[in-house]
Design a protein around this motif. Sequence first.
Motif, PDB file in Angstrom:
ATOM      1  N   VAL A  70       0.850  -1.190   0.000  1.00 43.07           N
ATOM      2  CA  VAL A  70       0.000   0.000   0.000  1.00 43.07           C
ATOM      3  C   VAL A  70       0.888   1.244   0.000  1.00 43.07           C
ATOM      4  N   VAL A  71       0.338   2.362  -0.449  1.00 44.40           N
ATOM      5  CA  VAL A  71       1.089   3.610  -0.377  1.00 44.40           C
ATOM      6  C   VAL A  71       1.143   4.075   1.075  1.00 44.40           C
ATOM      7  N   PRO A  72       2.174   4.834   1.455  1.00 48.05           N
ATOM      8  CA  PRO A  72       2.290   5.290   2.848  1.00 48.05           C
ATOM      9  C   PRO A  72       1.125   6.181   3.260  1.00 48.05           C
ATOM     10  N   GLY A  77      -5.620  13.714   9.958  1.00 51.89           N
ATOM     11  CA  GLY A  77      -6.799  13.866   9.115  1.00 51.89           C
ATOM     12  C   GLY A  77      -7.664  12.631   8.982  1.00 51.89           C
ATOM     13  N   TRP A  78      -7.271  11.533   9.589  1.00 56.25           N
ATOM     14  CA  TRP A  78      -8.034  10.289   9.492  1.00 56.25           C
ATOM     15  C   TRP A  78      -9.088  10.228  10.581  1.00 56.25           C
ATOM     16  N   THR A 361     -11.500   7.610  -2.555  1.00 54.70           N
ATOM     17  CA  THR A 361     -10.613   7.631  -1.388  1.00 54.70           C
ATOM     18  C   THR A 361      -9.257   6.991  -1.649  1.00 54.70           C
ATOM     19  N   LEU A 362      -9.014   6.498  -2.860  1.00 55.00           N
ATOM     20  CA  LEU A 362      -7.757   5.806  -3.142  1.00 55.00           C
ATOM     21  C   LEU A 362      -6.566   6.721  -2.886  1.00 55.00           C
ATOM     22  N   HIS A 363      -5.583   6.221  -2.142  1.00 57.50           N
ATOM     23  CA  HIS A 363      -4.348   6.939  -1.826  1.00 57.50           C
ATOM     24  C   HIS A 363      -4.602   8.202  -1.006  1.00 57.50           C
ATOM     25  N   GLY A 364      -5.819   8.392  -0.501  1.00 56.69           N
ATOM     26  CA  GLY A 364      -6.146   9.588   0.258  1.00 56.69           C
ATOM     27  C   GLY A 364      -6.390   9.270   1.723  1.00 56.69           C
TER      28      GLY A 364
END
Length: 393
Positions: A70-72, A77-78, A361-364
């Motif tokens: 997965v991307v870091p 913000g989560w 939401t991908l990569h966000g």
Amino acid sequence: MIEPGKICSDLVALKSENPPGDTSGPIRYIKDFLDARGILSDVICSPGGRCNLVTRGEPRPLMLCGHVDVVPAQGEGWTHPPYSGTMEGGYIWGRGSSDMKGGIAAILSACDALLEQGESLPATLVFVCDEETGGENGIRFLLEKNLLSPCDCLIAEPSPALHPCIGQKGLCRLDLRFTGTPGHGSLYPLVGVSAVMEAMHLLEYIRGLHEQAFPVDPQLREIIQRSSDVFAEEFGIEKGTEILERISYNPGLINGGEKVNIVAQYCNLDLELRIPWGCDIHALVRGILAHAPHATVLGETLHEPSLTDPACDFVSVVCREVGAVYGRSASPILQWAASDARHLRAAGFRVIEYGPGELSTLHGTNERVAVAALEKATDIYLRIMHVYGKDLN
């Protein structure tokens, strides 16, 4: 059958950011899951814990594939910590839930259901370590070692619910180093050659490449138009036909010059272009280099656009089963981005990407996947395996 939401939550909690690329946690989880069901597999690792898994046995007519890296994610913000795998509000939350541990969870859950029904698994399962960074230690390594046999391959990448992806634009990456003639900055442009300005001249040429149109056959044009409509609906992206029919470009990194009063002797430019169908990628590179006489190519990556025949039986099967589960007609689309599909198609596989995910939401931050989407994907994969397993059961 173990529900895909539970599997997805477990996988999200096993951190596998790339970089650095250690995927040993989720691969160990998958191996234990398969071992418990009598499905034998091999784990193939490169240094740094970059681990892949391939199930054993004779070549199968179908391959189900996914990447566990997965991307870091930064924690700010989560709504829920990015590696919590929280199940709340009908979603699994966390990094990789959509891209693409949710798809992997659906594959595993579908296999579990198939075995509970007393049927043999008609698919080879392949889970790889580094799709997010190009596949050098993952799918490309497995192909180079002849560990995979060409067949119909479904990659569980997130996609629009009613639209499996059957093709992707090509990719051209150029790492260029411009060399100028230094001089006193007060005398330029009368004295000296600026490497920075040479890079800028090339970028002006690159800007114009987007205006070129390339010929495609009527069937492909129809799919391009459908894809454009989906882009507008799913992502709010207009002019989708331009995205797919034209060269897109990004001068991602540029760095040059030595001092403000010196005519720049060196400038580095990392350039990426996405290549549409009908474009001769080698002629494109020749044209770029002809407009960069002061540049040296330090690195080059080229991938032609790839496509699985929209009229083939594999596409028909996947679209039919998607439509059956959703109760609506399904149709294939094209994609502007790149994935492991390009490497597999180049090796002779017929590849379709289809999987669950909240695409926005991908990569966000707040990446998530709907539990209902996971369950539908599980049902679809199970139905596809039933089709491919008719000759084995």
